[in-house]
Design an enzyme around this catalytic site. Sequence first.
Site, mmCIF file in Angstrom:
data_model
loop_
_atom_site.group_PDB
_atom_site.id
_atom_site.type_symbol
_atom_site.label_atom_id
_atom_site.label_comp_id
_atom_site.label_asym_id
_atom_site.label_seq_id
_atom_site.Cartn_x
_atom_site.Cartn_y
_atom_site.Cartn_z
ATOM 1 N N ASP A 109 -22.057 -8.025 69.791
ATOM 2 C CA ASP A 109 -22.281 -6.948 70.775
ATOM 3 C C ASP A 109 -23.759 -6.627 70.881
ATOM 4 O O ASP A 109 -24.277 -5.847 70.099
ATOM 5 C CB ASP A 109 -21.471 -5.727 70.331
ATOM 6 N N GLU A 143 -28.039 0.722 75.978
ATOM 7 C CA GLU A 143 -26.606 0.823 76.321
ATOM 8 C C GLU A 143 -25.821 1.512 75.221
ATOM 9 O O GLU A 143 -24.880 2.262 75.486
ATOM 10 C CB GLU A 143 -26.023 -0.574 76.585
ATOM 11 N N GLU A 144 -26.200 1.265 73.971
ATOM 12 C CA GLU A 144 -25.430 1.805 72.840
ATOM 13 C C GLU A 144 -25.691 3.287 72.605
ATOM 14 O O GLU A 144 -25.037 3.908 71.778
ATOM 15 C CB GLU A 144 -25.745 1.024 71.551
#
Length: 362
Positions: A109, A143-144
Amino acid sequence: MRLTNVLTIASVACAASDYELISLHKSLVDIPSISGDEEAVGKFLERYLQKNGFTVELQSVKPGRDNVYAYLGSKRNTSVLLTSHIDTVPPYIPYYQSGDKIYGRGSNDAKGSVASQIIALKELYESGEVGEGDVSLLFVVGEEYDGIGMRHASDKLGAYWDHAIFGEPTELKLGVGHKGIYNIELDVEGKASHSGYPQLGIDANKKLIDILYQIEHAEYPADQLLGNSSVNVGIIEAGVAANVVSPKARAKILIRVAHSTSTVSGTIKHIVDEANQEYDNVKLVDIQNKEPVYLDFEVPGFETVVLAYFTDVPNLERQFKSRYLYGPGSILVAHSADEYVTVADLKNAVDGYKRLTRYLLK
Ligand SMILES: *[C@@H]1O[C@H](CO)[C@@H](O)[C@H](O)[C@H]1NC(C)=O
Ligand SMILES: *[C@@H]1O[C@H](CO)[C@@H](O)[C@H](O)[C@H]1NC(C)=O
């Protein structure tokens, strides 16, 4: 030892491009890029993509944090966009390979998606199947954490696409969509008193317990594709001592919303309003409110999957003809200490991104 493994993999069929895929993926995982610290990985991608003949733009999101946008020639608008994120969750975990599995933070990820999207486009270009104006690559920061990179690209990049393929771990299946989130905090203000004389106080804990019970037992909308909504009371902080009527209680709650965030927030607001009839001492704080996302998923030769995690998809606001979510690796190991992706998944993802791109360009 690790190098030997890489070379072993490289010696099977399609050796050259498999070697390139695995070594690109290794370079990406080797560079730490926890959200907020993406500069080095962005610079690496800039050089890598330039060396491979792409036009590359670094889009500054904040000092030391750049999105990477790459395309062929000079056409910034393309039919298809391949996109993913270059930040990871903490902590950094070094790359190592054991058999078919590649471990390390971001291996799955989402650096598995980033590496396979790049190699897929490179191969399509080298075989003459795509050219200028067909496909571009966008790799974003943040994004995280808060989606700042994709929102910045959405607002300021000034490029447009007909179709987007978002890279996240989906076990090589097409995501049909993912739940939204309704994230709130409840603050109850009470009044302390001796627990032997509760009539002199106002019990914040009792009130919070009542509200949480109702929130747990309320009905929330379900969705045919995305399933049921679910409630998680993640944090409760309350009280001062066993023999004191509690003057303060607080809870943080995250609801995964299968359908209509406004219905869910209406239900919660109603519960809190009722609870405030007697004493007006409960404050409802909206932290985050995001609608569920529905994706395109009907492509011959691909399986589908329902996802329970949130992504950058809604942060890229464009009139797309279609949007897909697809990538190597399983979300079940993402963010964990054992995060990994398999070599087979990486190779299959290259094939998958190529097939999807061909399908969309047809
Ligand atoms: C890119 O697409 C947008 C939206 O369709 C359009 O307004 C713009 O003119 C396009 N840019 C170029 C250079 O074609
Ligand atoms: C959704 O909830 C209903 C009733 O609460 C239950 O019967 C059903 O199994 C749940 N569905 C899923 C996919 O969990």
